[in-house]
Design a protein around this motif. Structure first.
Motif, short mmCIF file in Angstrom:
data_model
loop_
_atom_site.label_atom_id
_atom_site.label_comp_id
_atom_site.label_asym_id
_atom_site.label_seq_id
_atom_site.Cartn_x
_atom_site.Cartn_y
_atom_site.Cartn_z
N ARG A 139 0.90 -1.58 0.18
CA ARG A 139 -0.41 0.08 -0.02
C ARG A 139 0.49 1.07 -0.11
N SER A 161 -4.40 -4.99 -9.14
CA SER A 161 -4.91 -5.37 -8.23
C SER A 161 -3.79 -5.50 -6.85
N ASN A 205 -6.35 4.01 -0.96
CA ASN A 205 -6.62 3.43 -2.28
C ASN A 205 -6.31 4.15 -3.55
N TYR A 243 -8.88 -3.66 -5.04
CA TYR A 243 -8.04 -3.95 -3.38
C TYR A 243 -8.93 -5.29 -3.48
N SER A 260 -9.40 -8.19 -0.38
CA SER A 260 -8.62 -9.11 1.54
C SER A 260 -9.28 -10.15 1.75
N GLY A 311 -10.84 -2.70 1.42
CA GLY A 311 -11.42 -2.83 -0.29
C GLY A 311 -12.54 -3.73 -0.25
#
Length: 285
Positions: free
Chosen positions: A109, A123, A192, A198, A200, A243
């Motif tokens: 990030r 991504s 972001n 994104y 997770s 995300g």
């Protein structure tokens, strides 16, 4: 003497038409980013080696390089940028689907926001990344000063021996994993990127769940539970969400990268990696 029906055993020998793993076609290769620590490097070429080979078994171009194990987010982010550029130069790739475990998600990030690699990332999927910090870091930092200093020296010594290319700073890295630092400093400065997708994955085992946990990790699992709730022995299920949330899995932080995985629980880990790859395929990545 009891008669054993031979057909029962012959059925087990029947051959599948396509016994190989399913091919999962992606538009971009996968870069796997490992988290904090280096003990697993004593047992395998990279902390993410088994996960990488799992993805390669699906026909995915996947890479799991090593970077400095004990260092700040900023230092680690710069090294991930270098790895991306090395792979681009060697293979001609334009973009990557990044799958990052634990602290590796924070590294990426930061790198996307500050190191000019946004155009190289399609991504970012994070697995058990402490996007809102972890109380485990705060527990570690409450260790008596003398002991903390000695542990820092030992971890830095070890880290610089297994990865001598960069100076380690174990305590500085832990300080950046606290809830206060992540919520008040890191997240506000690291939004972001609008052109990157994104995803997770979270996990929970042990206290507060019905899922087993290695007894070695039981104490820290309970301590985190008392402060934050269900967790994977390092990061809470809630802190890991960022995300689009793919799902929550009943596997520990170490099991997620094929460490301390029993034969019985390996299919759970395999499924998480299969689901992760299929999510990229579904989203045309």
């Amino acid at each position: 003497m009891k008669w054993i029906e031979p057909q029962k055993y012959l059925n087990k020998l029947k051959l599948q038409e396509f016994p190989q793993p399913e091919i999962i076609q992606l538009n971009y290769p996968v870069l796997l980013c490992h988290g904090y620590g280096s003990m697993s490097m004593l047992m395998k070429p990279s902390p993410m080696q088994d996960s990488c080979m799992r993805l390669r078994g699906f026909g995915i171009h996947a890479f799991a390089p090593n970077i400095v194990p004990y260092a700040t987010i900023e230092t680690r982010a710069h090294q991930w940028k270098d790895r991306i550029e090395q792979l681009q130069q060697k293979y001609g790739y334009t973009k990557f689907n990044v799958i990052a475990h634990s602290m590796g998600g924070l590294d990426m990030r930061y790198a996307i926001q500050n190191d000019g690699i946004a155009d190289s990332i399609a991504s970012l999927t994070t697995i058990a990344t402490p996007h809102h910090g972890t109380s485990l870091a705060e527990i570690v930092l409450t260790t008596p000063e003398l002991l903390k200093e000695k542990l820092n020296e030992l971890m830095n010594w070890f880290g610089e021996n297994v990865f001598p290319n960069e100076k380690s700073n174990a305590v500085a890295a832990v300080e950046q994993l606290t809830r206060n630092y992540i919520e008040e400093t890191f997240n506000p400065a690291t939004p972001n990127h609008e052109k990157i997708q994104y995803y997770s994955i979270s996990a929970a085992v042990g206290k507060g769940t019905t899922h087993p946990l290695n007894p070695i990790l039981r104490l820290q699992n309970q301590l985190i539970y008392q402060k934050e709730g269900i967790n994977d022995s390092f990061v809470t299920a809630e802190s890991a969400i960022w995300g689009e949330h793919i799902g929550q899995y009943s596997i520990s932080h170490l099991e997620q990268i094929y460490l301390q995985v029993s034969k019985e629980r390996k299919p759970l880990v395999d499924k998480m990696w299969l689901d992760t790859a299929k999510n990229l395929q579904k989203n045309n990545l």
